[in-house]
Design an enzyme around this catalytic site. Sequence first.
Site, short mmCIF file in Angstrom:
data_model
loop_
_atom_site.label_atom_id
_atom_site.label_comp_id
_atom_site.label_asym_id
_atom_site.label_seq_id
_atom_site.Cartn_x
_atom_site.Cartn_y
_atom_site.Cartn_z
N GLU A 203 -5.56 -8.47 0.22
CA GLU A 203 -6.18 -8.00 1.48
C GLU A 203 -7.66 -7.73 1.22
OE1 GLU A 203 -4.57 -5.06 4.10
OE2 GLU A 203 -2.49 -5.55 3.58
N GLU B 42 0.82 -1.23 0.00
CA GLU B 42 0.00 0.00 0.00
C GLU B 42 0.85 1.27 0.00
OE1 GLU B 42 -2.85 -0.25 3.18
OE2 GLU B 42 -3.74 -2.08 2.42
#
Length: 503
Positions: A322, A196
């Site tokens: 995720e 991320e």
Amino acid sequence: MRLFKNICFYTLVLCLVSGNLTAQEIALIKIDPDRKIDTIDPNIYGAFVEPIRTVVYGNIYDPDSPFADENGFRKDFIDLIKELNIRNVRWPGGNFVSGYNWEDGIGPKDQRPAKLDLAWNQIETNQMGTDEYAKFCSLIGADNFLCINGGTGTLDDARNWVEYCNYEKGTFYSDLRRKYGNEEPFNVKYVGLGNEIDGPWQMGQKSAEDYCKFALEAGKLIALIDEDIKLVASGASLYRPGNEWVDWNEYVLDKMVGKIDYISVHRYATEALPGGRENNVFSDRMSLGLDIDEKIETTHALIKKAMVKSESDRPVYISFDEYSPGFGGMASSLLLAQHLNSFIRHADIVKMANITMITNLTGHSPEGVFKNSLFHTFHLYSNNAIGTALDIYTDGPSYDNEIFNNIPYLDVTAIFNESEKKVILNVVNRHETEAIETKIDLQAGKYTGKATVNVINAENPNARNTIDESPVSVETDQLNFKGNVIKHTFPAHSFTQIEIPVK
């Protein structure tokens, strides 16, 4: 005026009745085993682990627990999670990894430093490090999916970590691994090139340009150590108005196609809800499978574009590494089924997925772990939903909300398992209160006339299991039918998996 009032009254009644009839109309599912999407990659049944609060220290690793084995791992958790047949585990993060020095977590445990983890504002004791994560994966039979520090980490950190894990012997880091008790390499199969990195919450956040410079070089060094490792680029995670997430993915793919094997998608779908995660409206939450479809299909289009531009013959797939359906109630199990249905529907592009967190797949109590509703749903998929995803036709009642239009009440996938000669049908009934009568048309093939029906349901859609009570469980029954037509009614707020043997 009285006439007008009567017209309004009857119009309102008609609307209410029509809405009810729409929810009760007979649905249709058409299945043809010859209409194939692609082989389902078993790696979609993966999980994610990160040392947040008690996820690792307490639920997985706790030397002081009466359930601990000789290495400090919770035997009760290990034994239960093995039933899920999890194919790979992504570790050790997550936001945590963007500030992690992997060398803090190797060597004698009494010499490992305690460090402040800025991602989650906690103290990381480093008692669970590389050797322990690899051991955990071996205990549950999962492949290692290592995520490197793409935030504050360096290229040397990345290559040395992989050398420690995968190089056999004769170098500083491989011999260090052997010195610390692991003579055989860990055989890490997948490496995530950061986590991320587009997010402002991330330590070492980077622009797309700076990220690609780092990731390309890190990937090159990793490949020089072990050319068999599959590389996962960090896709966008910052979803906000303006669709900047699309721009990030487009840039990363344009620069990295030909050098990577996957691009990650992280999506916590409750972000799409009006009012965010606090929105507990059942019909709203049940629509979130469409958000997952949207993120996959948009990313798939960007991959196709980049592949055409690059003329590379090295395929790039999606690693949806995720996602979270919630924390173990009946409604969460239905949302988990919708995520897995989406991955199956897009079997041609989604080749890996990892649920957040692995510990959410079981319930936890001082008396030990137990099977929660997520466990039951994941178990049915990971053990049965294997084979070739089929392109099916569905028609039936639907609804609208503030996010989506034409949300089908039935979320459906089908699979043909050629080796076991059976069709597997997965159906979520999104309707909170009404069962849906359905005609299932098996358009090709010959069938035995008997099917096994597994249903996950509870009287209350908010029901939650405890160690003492299990209102959410799997009920199994047999279904007889003639010819190629099955008539079945799917209960309200339920997940149903039907196994249909083929002659």
